[in-house]
Design an enzyme around this catalytic site. Structure first.
Site, PDB file in Angstrom:
ATOM      1  N   TRP A 193      36.371  38.855  25.417  1.00  0.00           N
ATOM      2  CA  TRP A 193      34.959  39.051  25.071  1.00  0.00           C
ATOM      3  C   TRP A 193      34.418  40.226  25.867  1.00  0.00           C
ATOM      4  CZ3 TRP A 193      30.344  38.788  27.926  1.00  0.00           C
ATOM      5  CH2 TRP A 193      29.161  38.565  27.210  1.00  0.00           C
TER       6      TRP A 193
ATOM      7  N   SER B  13      41.514  36.712  28.930  1.00  0.00           N
ATOM      8  CA  SER B  13      40.151  36.240  29.188  1.00  0.00           C
ATOM      9  C   SER B  13      39.809  35.082  28.252  1.00  0.00           C
ATOM     10  CB  SER B  13      39.170  37.409  29.064  1.00  0.00           C
ATOM     11  OG  SER B  13      37.910  37.064  29.578  1.00  0.00           O
ATOM     12  N   MET B  14      38.793  35.232  27.378  1.00  0.00           N
ATOM     13  CA  MET B  14      38.457  34.114  26.495  1.00  0.00           C
ATOM     14  C   MET B  14      39.597  33.818  25.523  1.00  0.00           C
ATOM     15  SD  MET B  14      35.674  34.976  23.480  1.00  0.00           S
ATOM     16  CE  MET B  14      35.917  33.327  22.798  1.00  0.00           C
TER      17      MET B  14
ATOM     18  N   ASP C  50      39.493  40.005  40.472  1.00  0.00           N
ATOM     19  CA  ASP C  50      38.738  39.758  39.244  1.00  0.00           C
ATOM     20  C   ASP C  50      37.331  39.281  39.593  1.00  0.00           C
ATOM     21  OD1 ASP C  50      37.725  38.722  36.787  1.00  0.00           O
ATOM     22  OD2 ASP C  50      39.753  38.325  36.081  1.00  0.00           O
TER      23      ASP C  50
ATOM     24  N   HIS D   8      39.063  42.390  36.422  1.00  0.00           N
ATOM     25  CA  HIS D   8      39.204  41.588  35.212  1.00  0.00           C
ATOM     26  C   HIS D   8      39.961  42.378  34.139  1.00  0.00           C
ATOM     27  CE1 HIS D   8      38.488  38.296  32.559  1.00  0.00           C
ATOM     28  NE2 HIS D   8      37.780  39.011  31.698  1.00  0.00           N
TER      29      HIS D   8
END
Length: 282
Positions: free
Chosen positions: A34, A104-105, A233, A262
């Site tokens: 995202w 991530s997501m 991150d 990240h």
């Protein structure tokens, strides 16, 4: 490049934009974070294809060039639906012996896919800077790296001043210890990918990855697993996410990228690609 239409229920369907390198190699599906799109994997697709793999990326519903459903508000972006989209993609392309890589997501889709659709088509999985096991801090989840105030601040920023919020967010996305680890051009490229997203999709997915508990889902991940995460991150902290996911999945491998923010798939692309290729060779 192709578009595939996936049926979600009897009366609804979604068309996803897919990039597929083709070829006879074992398939690798890269699931983006995202608020980006499949193009965010540009540093990985070439090296993985050169290593002999069939590489597939796709834009999540509401992002990039995929359908942006109308009339849903911010609903329709829950992880059950997103995992169904992933299952539809694997089915439509008839992919088997596949490695799912969730960034991530996107790691949430990997976890929910395992519990909802099983591992029949899946050879192995990778959680890269991923949100499981459960981001939101609560009495039941004291180690969650996302507190209520931060979550509310994210939502308010997206709602009230999207351009300002994402400009700041993309700096945080690529920063380690407050220092930007990519070029300004690379940061602007990420902002351009974000600009393609539907506002409702951004809010719906923000709620989904911030509040979904994947602890039970991870119990269904029984295939070989790599967890790879940057130790710096500033968006999805390693201690509350990657470290806990590694501990939750018996036999999983862990790679910690030193100085990785990240967005380490861009800033430390060489290290990620090397770890992915080595894991895929097993």
């Amino acid at each position: 490049m192709t578009d595939i239409t996936i049926k979600n229920g009897l009366l609804t369907s979604i068309t996803l934009h897919v990039e597929d390198s083709g070829g006879p190699g074992r398939p690798v599906v890269l699931i983006h974070g995202w608020p980006l799109s499949g193009d965010s994997w540009s540093e990985q697709t070439g090296p993985l294809a050169a290593a002999g793999h069939r590489v597939i990326t796709y834009d999540r519903r509401g992002f990039g060039s995929s359908d942006k459903p109308k009339g849903l508000g911010t609903s329709g972006y829950d992880y059950d639906t997103l995992a169904d989209d992933l299952h539809g993609l694997l089915t439509e392309l008839d992919l088997n012996d596949v490695t799912l890589v969730g960034f991530s997501m996107g790691g949430g889709e990997v976890a929910r896919y395992a519990s909802k659709h099983g591992n029949e088509r899946v050879r192995s999985v990778v959680f890269a800077g991923a949100v499981p096991p459960f981001l939101l801090k609560s009495d039941d989840n004291p180690d969650g790296p996302l507190d209520e105030d931060t979550a509310s601040g994210f939502e308010a920023g997206v709602k009230n001043d999207r351009e300002k919020f994402f400009d700041q967010f993309m700096t945080q996305f690529f920063s380690a210890d407050g220092v930007l680890t990519v070029t300004e051009d690379q940061r602007q490229q990420a902002l351009a990918l974000e600009a393609q997203a539907d506002h409702r999709a951004e809010l719906g997915c923000l709620n989904a990855f911030g509040t979904t508990d994947f602890r039970e889902d991870l119990k269904h991940v029984t295939v070989p697993t790599l967890v790879i995460h940057g130790d710096s991150d500033a968006v999805v902290a390693f201690e509350g996410s990657g470290k806990r996911t590694h501990e939750a999945i018996a036999g999983s491998e862990l790679v910690v990228v030193e100085g990785g923010p990240h967005g380490f798939n861009v800033s430390h692309a060489g290290e990620l690609n090397e770890a992915l290729i080595a894991f895929l060779a097993k």
